[in-house]
Design a protein around this motif. Structure first.
Motif, short mmCIF file in Angstrom:
data_model
loop_
_atom_site.label_atom_id
_atom_site.label_comp_id
_atom_site.label_asym_id
_atom_site.label_seq_id
_atom_site.Cartn_x
_atom_site.Cartn_y
_atom_site.Cartn_z
N VAL A 1 42.81 42.64 59.81
CA VAL A 1 43.28 43.98 60.17
C VAL A 1 43.34 44.93 58.89
O VAL A 1 43.59 46.27 59.36
CB VAL A 1 44.57 44.09 61.02
CG1 VAL A 1 44.27 43.07 62.19
CG2 VAL A 1 45.86 43.44 60.00
N ALA A 2 43.53 44.72 57.60
CA ALA A 2 43.55 45.55 56.62
C ALA A 2 43.09 44.54 55.29
O ALA A 2 43.38 43.56 55.24
CB ALA A 2 44.87 46.09 56.57
N ALA A 3 42.94 45.38 54.29
CA ALA A 3 42.47 44.67 53.16
C ALA A 3 42.54 45.67 52.11
O ALA A 3 42.55 46.80 52.08
CB ALA A 3 40.98 44.12 53.21
N ASP A 4 42.41 44.86 50.86
CA ASP A 4 42.41 45.65 49.58
C ASP A 4 41.56 44.96 48.29
O ASP A 4 41.65 43.74 48.33
CB ASP A 4 43.93 46.23 48.84
CG ASP A 4 44.81 45.19 48.85
OD1 ASP A 4 44.40 44.36 47.85
OD2 ASP A 4 45.91 44.72 49.27
N VAL A 5 41.33 45.88 47.46
CA VAL A 5 40.68 45.16 46.21
C VAL A 5 41.43 46.05 45.05
O VAL A 5 41.43 47.39 44.95
CB VAL A 5 39.21 45.51 46.19
CG1 VAL A 5 38.56 44.95 44.76
CG2 VAL A 5 38.63 44.76 47.27
N THR A 6 42.12 45.23 44.11
CA THR A 6 42.83 45.77 43.25
C THR A 6 42.59 45.15 41.67
O THR A 6 41.65 44.19 41.47
CB THR A 6 44.32 45.46 43.26
OG1 THR A 6 44.55 44.09 43.17
CG2 THR A 6 44.62 46.04 44.81
N GLU A 7 42.85 46.00 40.64
CA GLU A 7 43.17 45.64 39.20
C GLU A 7 41.75 45.69 38.46
O GLU A 7 41.73 44.96 37.39
CB GLU A 7 43.59 44.05 39.29
CG GLU A 7 45.43 44.17 39.55
CD GLU A 7 46.28 44.73 38.67
OE1 GLU A 7 45.73 45.15 37.55
OE2 GLU A 7 47.49 44.68 38.89
N LEU A 8 40.86 46.74 38.69
CA LEU A 8 39.80 46.70 37.79
C LEU A 8 40.19 47.79 36.84
O LEU A 8 40.94 48.87 36.99
CB LEU A 8 38.50 47.61 38.79
CG LEU A 8 37.62 47.90 37.88
CD1 LEU A 8 36.80 47.05 36.77
CD2 LEU A 8 36.40 48.73 38.74
N ALA A 9 40.00 47.64 35.56
CA ALA A 9 40.39 48.51 34.61
C ALA A 9 39.31 48.79 33.78
O ALA A 9 38.82 48.17 32.69
CB ALA A 9 41.56 47.98 33.82
N PRO A 10 38.48 49.80 34.24
CA PRO A 10 37.12 50.05 33.93
C PRO A 10 36.75 50.23 32.35
O PRO A 10 35.80 49.67 31.64
CB PRO A 10 36.68 51.36 34.70
CG PRO A 10 37.55 51.79 35.12
CD PRO A 10 38.76 50.83 35.35
N MET A 11 38.20 50.83 31.49
CA MET A 11 37.78 51.34 30.29
C MET A 11 37.87 49.98 29.38
O MET A 11 37.65 50.12 28.23
CB MET A 11 38.69 52.35 29.88
CG MET A 11 38.28 53.75 30.56
SD MET A 11 39.43 55.05 30.02
CE MET A 11 41.15 54.48 30.58
N LEU A 12 38.55 48.92 29.90
CA LEU A 12 38.57 47.71 29.32
C LEU A 12 37.61 46.97 29.12
O LEU A 12 37.39 45.92 28.44
CB LEU A 12 39.87 46.92 29.70
CG LEU A 12 41.43 47.87 29.88
CD1 LEU A 12 41.99 46.66 30.36
CD2 LEU A 12 41.65 47.97 28.33
N ASP A 13 36.22 47.38 29.52
CA ASP A 13 35.21 46.81 29.32
C ASP A 13 33.96 47.84 29.24
O ASP A 13 33.41 48.33 30.35
CB ASP A 13 34.86 45.97 30.82
CG ASP A 13 33.49 44.99 30.77
OD1 ASP A 13 32.68 45.19 29.71
OD2 ASP A 13 33.08 44.53 31.81
N THR A 14 33.90 48.01 28.20
CA THR A 14 33.22 49.24 28.07
C THR A 14 31.29 48.79 28.25
O THR A 14 30.78 50.06 28.40
CB THR A 14 32.90 49.60 26.38
OG1 THR A 14 32.73 48.61 25.61
CG2 THR A 14 34.28 50.15 26.16
N SER A 15 31.22 47.61 28.44
CA SER A 15 29.69 47.13 28.83
C SER A 15 29.44 47.61 30.47
O SER A 15 28.34 47.70 30.73
CB SER A 15 29.57 45.80 29.05
OG SER A 15 30.14 44.86 29.86
N GLY A 16 30.53 47.99 31.22
CA GLY A 16 30.22 48.35 32.42
C GLY A 16 30.08 47.15 33.47
O GLY A 16 29.87 47.57 34.73
N VAL A 17 30.14 46.07 32.94
CA VAL A 17 29.59 44.70 33.85
C VAL A 17 31.03 44.51 34.68
O VAL A 17 30.64 44.24 35.92
CB VAL A 17 29.69 43.39 32.85
CG1 VAL A 17 29.65 42.28 33.74
CG2 VAL A 17 28.16 43.63 32.14
N SER A 18 32.24 44.73 34.37
CA SER A 18 33.20 44.44 35.15
C SER A 18 33.17 45.31 36.50
O SER A 18 33.54 45.12 37.56
CB SER A 18 34.60 44.72 34.54
OG SER A 18 34.73 43.68 33.52
#
Length: 285
Positions: A250-267
């Motif tokens: 009935v609801a969902a979330d996706v959390t804790e991507l910190a993009p600047m901590l992986d400069t390759s962009g893979v995360s």
């Protein structure tokens, strides 16, 4: 509600037609190690255009469905309670209109705001939780509102037997003791997930599905605030997502991507693909 200027790829349907509504909560003020998750939702939107809308895993295409991206909330970084209140309000609005709220973090504390609103409409709510960390501390350095405490705060609202935790491989001793008594914790893997989902399906139990992306091994997903070795692979995660989405989500979330901590962009690329697969699995269910 107006559309965001930049939407996640394929999520440019109208609010009126949409069954799923994305919204971002760019908050990371209680992050205990490395900050940066506040930039996760915006990075996922921007980088999503490196994906196709079509999923070969599910033979489905986001372009065939009406999904609305309402953009990021403007949150008070100096007050966790104020930020949670704004997240709760937005979740309540989406639920009131008969749509499924899909929250993009931000740190994991943002889940609490959404859960508070969902519980109002679904008092028999259960939670399925994917994470490296138990998040069951009573407090973290004296703060009860912390991403290290979010599932403990949810348990206080819901009680025993309604939180199912998978992939957990980090926490202090008291958290694991608390879990033994109060939650259904499955350490390290997804063992037992199919049985949990089957039981929830039989009773048509409403489920909140929360994914902390650090459940992935840090060799796969280094762009997160508190990386933990010993995690799962991308393919293991999406297979588990497909399993959970057979339940009454009935609801969902996706959390804790910190993009600047992986400069390759893979995360960020990995997070985008996980979000695409989650949305399509929710539509299918």
């Amino acid at each position: 509600m107006k559309p965001n200027v930049e939407t996640f790829i394929g999520c440019d349907g109208s609010y009126e037609e949409a069954e799923i509504v994305l919204f971002g909560a760019p908050f990371d003020s209680t992050t205990s190690f490395r900050p940066g998750a506040r930039f996760g939702s915006a990075a996922m939107r921007h980088e999503s255009f490196g994906l196709e809308t079509y999923s070969p895993y599910q033979d489905m295409d986001l372009a065939d469905y009406a999904i609305f991206d309402s953009g990021d909330l403007e949150l008070c970084f100096g007050s966790a309670e104020s930020a949670l209140a704004d997240i709760e309000s937005r979740t309540r609005e989406i639920l009131r209109d008969g749509k499924l709220p899909l929250l993009l973090g931000g740190e994991h504390l943002v889940t609490l705001g959404s859960v508070r609103a969902v519980l109002e409409q679904y008092p028999d709510l259960h939670i399925i939780h994917f994470d490296a960390h138990a998040d069951l501390r009573e407090d973290y350095l004296g703060a009860r509102l912390s991403h290290a405490c979010v599932l403990r705060r949810c348990h206080e609202l819901m009680g025993d037997g309604r939180i199912y935790q998978f992939c957990i491989r980090s926490g202090d001793r008291e958290e694991f003791r608390f879990a033994q008594a109060h939650t259904d914790m499955h350490k390290f893997t997804f063992d037992g997930l199919e049985e949990v989902v089957a039981s929830l399906r039989r009773n048509h139990t409403p489920v909140y599905f929360t994914i902390d992306l650090d459940c992935l091994d840090c060799s796969v997903f280094p762009g997160t605030g508190t990386p933990e070795a010993g995690g799962i692979t991308f393919l293991q995660l999406i297979e588990a997502i497909f399993t959970v989405c057979k339940a009454n989500i009935v609801a969902a979330d996706v959390t804790e991507l910190a993009p600047m901590l992986d400069t390759s962009g893979v995360s960020t690329a990995t997070a985008c693909k996980i979000l695409r697969e989650l949305m399509l699995a929710l539509v299918k269910s």
